[in-house]
Design a protein around this motif. Structure first.
Motif, short mmCIF file in Angstrom:
data_model
loop_
_atom_site.label_atom_id
_atom_site.label_comp_id
_atom_site.label_asym_id
_atom_site.label_seq_id
_atom_site.Cartn_x
_atom_site.Cartn_y
_atom_site.Cartn_z
N ARG A 1 0.83 -1.21 0.00
CA ARG A 1 0.00 0.00 0.00
C ARG A 1 0.87 1.26 0.00
NH1 ARG A 1 -3.67 3.15 3.38
NH2 ARG A 1 -5.67 3.34 2.27
N GLU A 2 1.98 1.21 0.72
CA GLU A 2 2.88 2.37 0.76
C GLU A 2 3.53 2.62 -0.60
OE1 GLU A 2 5.25 5.60 1.87
OE2 GLU A 2 3.35 4.77 2.61
N GLU A 3 3.93 1.54 -1.28
CA GLU A 3 4.54 1.72 -2.60
C GLU A 3 3.50 2.26 -3.59
OE1 GLU A 3 7.37 1.87 -5.59
OE2 GLU A 3 7.61 1.65 -3.41
N GLN A 4 2.26 1.82 -3.48
CA GLN A 4 1.23 2.39 -4.35
C GLN A 4 1.09 3.89 -4.10
OE1 GLN A 4 -3.10 2.15 -3.73
NE2 GLN A 4 -3.21 0.96 -5.65
N ARG A 5 1.11 4.29 -2.83
CA ARG A 5 1.02 5.72 -2.50
C ARG A 5 2.14 6.51 -3.16
NH1 ARG A 5 2.78 9.58 1.20
NH2 ARG A 5 4.46 8.17 1.85
N LYS A 6 3.36 5.98 -3.10
CA LYS A 6 4.51 6.66 -3.71
C LYS A 6 4.35 6.77 -5.22
CE LYS A 6 7.87 5.18 -0.19
NZ LYS A 6 9.06 4.32 0.06
N ARG A 7 3.87 5.72 -5.85
CA ARG A 7 3.72 5.73 -7.31
C ARG A 7 2.57 6.66 -7.73
NH1 ARG A 7 4.92 -0.65 -8.97
NH2 ARG A 7 6.92 -0.76 -7.87
N PHE A 8 1.53 6.73 -6.92
CA PHE A 8 0.47 7.69 -7.21
C PHE A 8 1.00 9.13 -7.13
CE2 PHE A 8 -3.54 5.01 -6.01
CZ PHE A 8 -3.43 4.34 -7.21
N PRO B 1 4.36 15.77 -14.86
CA PRO B 1 3.33 16.09 -15.86
C PRO B 1 3.14 15.01 -16.92
CG PRO B 1 4.67 18.01 -15.39
CD PRO B 1 5.33 16.86 -14.68
N GLU B 2 4.25 14.35 -17.32
CA GLU B 2 4.15 13.34 -18.36
C GLU B 2 3.43 12.08 -17.89
OE1 GLU B 2 8.21 12.65 -16.40
OE2 GLU B 2 6.88 14.34 -16.89
N LYS B 3 3.18 11.99 -16.57
CA LYS B 3 2.47 10.83 -16.02
C LYS B 3 1.08 11.18 -15.53
CE LYS B 3 6.54 8.13 -14.60
NZ LYS B 3 7.16 7.35 -13.51
N ASN B 4 0.68 12.45 -15.63
CA ASN B 4 -0.63 12.87 -15.12
C ASN B 4 -1.77 12.07 -15.73
OD1 ASN B 4 0.02 16.47 -14.71
ND2 ASN B 4 0.66 14.71 -13.50
N MET C 1 -9.09 10.77 -9.99
CA MET C 1 -9.71 10.67 -8.67
C MET C 1 -10.26 9.27 -8.42
SD MET C 1 -10.30 12.04 -5.80
CE MET C 1 -9.95 13.78 -6.08
N SER C 2 -10.64 8.57 -9.47
CA SER C 2 -11.16 7.21 -9.29
C SER C 2 -10.12 6.29 -8.66
CB SER C 2 -11.64 6.63 -10.62
OG SER C 2 -10.57 6.49 -11.53
N ASP C 3 -8.83 6.56 -8.91
CA ASP C 3 -7.77 5.76 -8.29
C ASP C 3 -7.78 5.95 -6.77
OD1 ASP C 3 -6.70 4.73 -10.75
OD2 ASP C 3 -5.76 6.67 -11.09
#
Length: 294
Positions: A189-196, A203-206, A211-213
């Motif tokens: 869960r922590e790694e998902q938070r970092k990747r989010f 900007p290239e990953k926006n 918000m659904s994520d």
């Protein structure tokens, strides 16, 4: 190399209950340096490319690779890196999202059945029919909107019946020459938070984030439980699930590529043997070509 590439360590044993909390999301790296990682993955990719040619010519088996994971676990990057050397003519990748109205008029396995690989080819499902016992289980209102007779929902057997349908399908495919590998990329869960956060900050990953994520992240524990039950019920000797530690993307790629290679090497693939009649035909063709006017 620090860790050991031992695929059997990550398989979900048939008939055994799975507890994801006991499975690591991060392991010691299988590489000592970035260069060693690159070299090892390139070797795997090269071997896969070579064996794919034999697989295509052999034309006895189909191969189906299924990837499931929480958001941001790295499914796309694993597929892109591991399969980078594969000839596109012999490989098909399908990403299954929300079913269309037309697809909902069929049984829950129909749309993926239409995308199954032919013999000699590799099919990759980026998400799959397993969504129907994962996201639909976490959000049962989706099931109620599918127009399915609600008899199984009323008596509580709907998920058990869907696991049974999946297992029967995979046994049928196995009997008819399809070899199936299923990968759950196990992210913390922590790694998902970092990747989010990375998707928000760059900007290239926006485009990868919405918000659904955030809304789905609220159901983290429900998803973990749904995965535990699903993987326990549907991992079999002929269609095993592998729980891949996914906090280190490089490690995950190396492990997935090793598992795929091991499966191919067990198939005994070979180029078709030229019999006497065929050899005579080829000899005649050679004579014709040699005698052509230049």
């Amino acid at each position: 190399m620090n860790g050991t590439l031992s695929p059997e360590k990550y398989v979900v044993r048939e008939g055994r209950a799975l507890e994801l909390a006991t499975r690591p999301t991060l392991e010691s790296p299988f590489y000592a340096s970035k260069k060693e990682c690159t070299d090892l993955l390139e070797r795997h990719v090269r071997q896969l490319s070579e064996i794919q040619q034999v697989h295509y010519a052999d034309n006895r088996y189909a191969v189906l690779l299924i990837f499931q994971a929480m958001d941001a676990a790295g499914k796309d990057s694993v597929i892109r890196h591991v399969m980078s050397g594969i000839n596109p003519q012999g490989c098909q990748v399908y990403s299954f999202k929300h079913p269309s109205a037309h697809e909902l008029d069929h049984d829950f396995l129909w749309r993926t059945n239409c995308a199954l690989p032919e013999r000699g080819r590799i099919g990759i499902f980026n998400r799959s029919y397993y969504e129907e016992v994962l996201i639909v289980r976490v959000h049962p209102d989706i099931y109620l909107r599918q127009g399915v007779p609600d008899v199984h929902m009323k008596n509580g057997d709907v998920w058990k019946e869907r696991y049974r349908s999946i297992n029967e399908l995979e046994r049928h495919l196995y009997r008819n020459g399809t070899r199936i590998l299923k990968f759950f990329l196990h992210l913390s869960r922590e790694e998902q938070r970092k990747r989010f956060l990375d998707r928000i900050d760059k900007p290239e990953k926006n485009w990868k984030f919405s918000m659904s994520d955030i809304e789905e992240r609220k159901f983290w524990h429900e998803y973990q439980r749904a995965y535990e039950v699903c993987l326990s019920a549907t991992s079999t000797a002929h269609a095993p699930w592998y729980v891949i530690p996914a906090d280190d993307k490089k490690n995950a790629r190396l492990l997935v590529s090793r598992i795929i290679l091991d499966m191919f090497q067990q198939l005994g693939l070979r180029y078709p043997v030229t019999d006497a009649q065929r050899a005579e035909e080829l000899l005649e063709c050679r004579k014709i070509l040699m005698n052509e006017d230049s």
